[in-house]
Design an enzyme around this catalytic site. Structure first.
Site, PDB file in Angstrom:
ATOM      1  N   LYS A  74       0.825  -1.214  -0.069  1.00 49.29           N
ATOM      2  CA  LYS A  74      -0.136   0.099   0.054  1.00 49.29           C
ATOM      3  C   LYS A  74       0.995   1.424   0.061  1.00 49.29           C
ATOM      4  CE  LYS A  74      -3.972  -2.228   2.440  1.00 49.29           C
ATOM      5  NZ  LYS A  74      -4.703  -2.286   1.332  1.00 49.29           N
ATOM      6  N   UNK A  75       1.964   1.114  -0.601  1.00 51.74           N
ATOM      7  CA  UNK A  75       2.849   2.512  -0.629  1.00 51.74           C
ATOM      8  C   UNK A  75       2.694   2.893  -1.963  1.00 51.74           C
ATOM      9  N   GLY A  76       3.104   4.293  -1.997  1.00 55.14           N
ATOM     10  CA  GLY A  76       3.216   5.085  -3.202  1.00 55.14           C
ATOM     11  C   GLY A  76       4.261   4.496  -4.325  1.00 55.14           C
ATOM     12  N   THR A  78       4.814   1.156  -4.671  1.00 52.23           N
ATOM     13  CA  THR A  78       4.603  -0.369  -4.835  1.00 52.23           C
ATOM     14  C   THR A  78       4.559  -0.683  -6.399  1.00 52.23           C
ATOM     15  OG1 THR A  78       3.455  -0.304  -2.847  1.00 52.23           O
ATOM     16  CG2 THR A  78       3.026  -2.077  -4.321  1.00 52.23           C
TER      17      THR A  78
END
EC number: 1.11.1.9
Length: 201
Positions: A74-76, A78
């Site tokens: 859920k990371u920018g 990813t």
């Protein structure tokens, strides 16, 4: 400038870089503590549990280049990282390159899922096959950090905390550490080193 939904959508990489810088500063202020230590002298002496809780002995990775990375769903960063992982996995056989991905929930709680959920997420994005090793969720910083990460930091000559999701290490075919790279360094930007290390065998 205020980050609106539109701005974040148009410039996700810029927003992700801000996240990385902010969390790196917080890590320096509140994290860390004592520096990691490791009595291990070679990556191939280590082992760890995979996403299915099965032990993986890293001596099985002898004579191949290994890219080790702490991942989050859920990371920018990813989407771009998983896309580039898939590209590398499609170009190089597992006997040349293996990507060892350790899910980690230490950065903004961005890997909260169960192992089954993480495995399904990664597989849906092309992280599968013999060259893709998805590991059990670990800590990469602090008192409970995985021995793998303690070794990698010491061997790379940089014992500072991992700054954010998708920090990277390249391991030579002989099990020594070639380099440590920032979360914002894309996997494909390391390809020239990967090829160099493959050809060095």
């Amino acid at each position: 400038m205020l980050l609106t939904r539109k701005n974040v959508a148009v410039r996700p990489a810029r927003a992700a870089r801000r996240d990385v810088r902010a969390m790196s500063l917080l890590g320096n202020l509140f994290g860390g503590g004592s520096k990691p230590t490791s009595s291990t002298s070679n990556f191939h002496q280590l082992s760890a549990l995979d996403i299915d809780k099965k032990n993986v002995d890293f001596k099985s990775l002898n004579n191949r280049v290994v890219l080790v990375v702490n991942v989050a769903s859920k990371u920018g960063l990813t989407a771009a990282n998983y896309k580039e992982f898939a590209t590398l996995l499609g170009k190089y056989p597992a006997t040349d390159l293996t990507i060892v991905a350790f899910p980690c929930n230490q950065f903004g709680g961005q890997e909260p899922g169960t192992n089954a959920e993480i495995k399904a997420f990664a597989s849906a994005r092309g992280f599968s096959g013999a060259g893709a090793l998805l590991m059990d969720k670990v800590d990469v910083n602090g008192a409970n950090a995985s021995p793998v990460y303690n070794f990698l930091k010491v061997a790379a000559g940089d014992t500072s905390d991992i700054g954010w999701n998708f920090g990277k290490f390249l391991v030579r075919p002989d099990g020594t550490v070639f380099g440590r790279y920032a979360p914002t360094t894309g996997p494909l930007s390391l390809e020239k080193y990967i090829v160099e290390l493959i050809n060095s065998r």
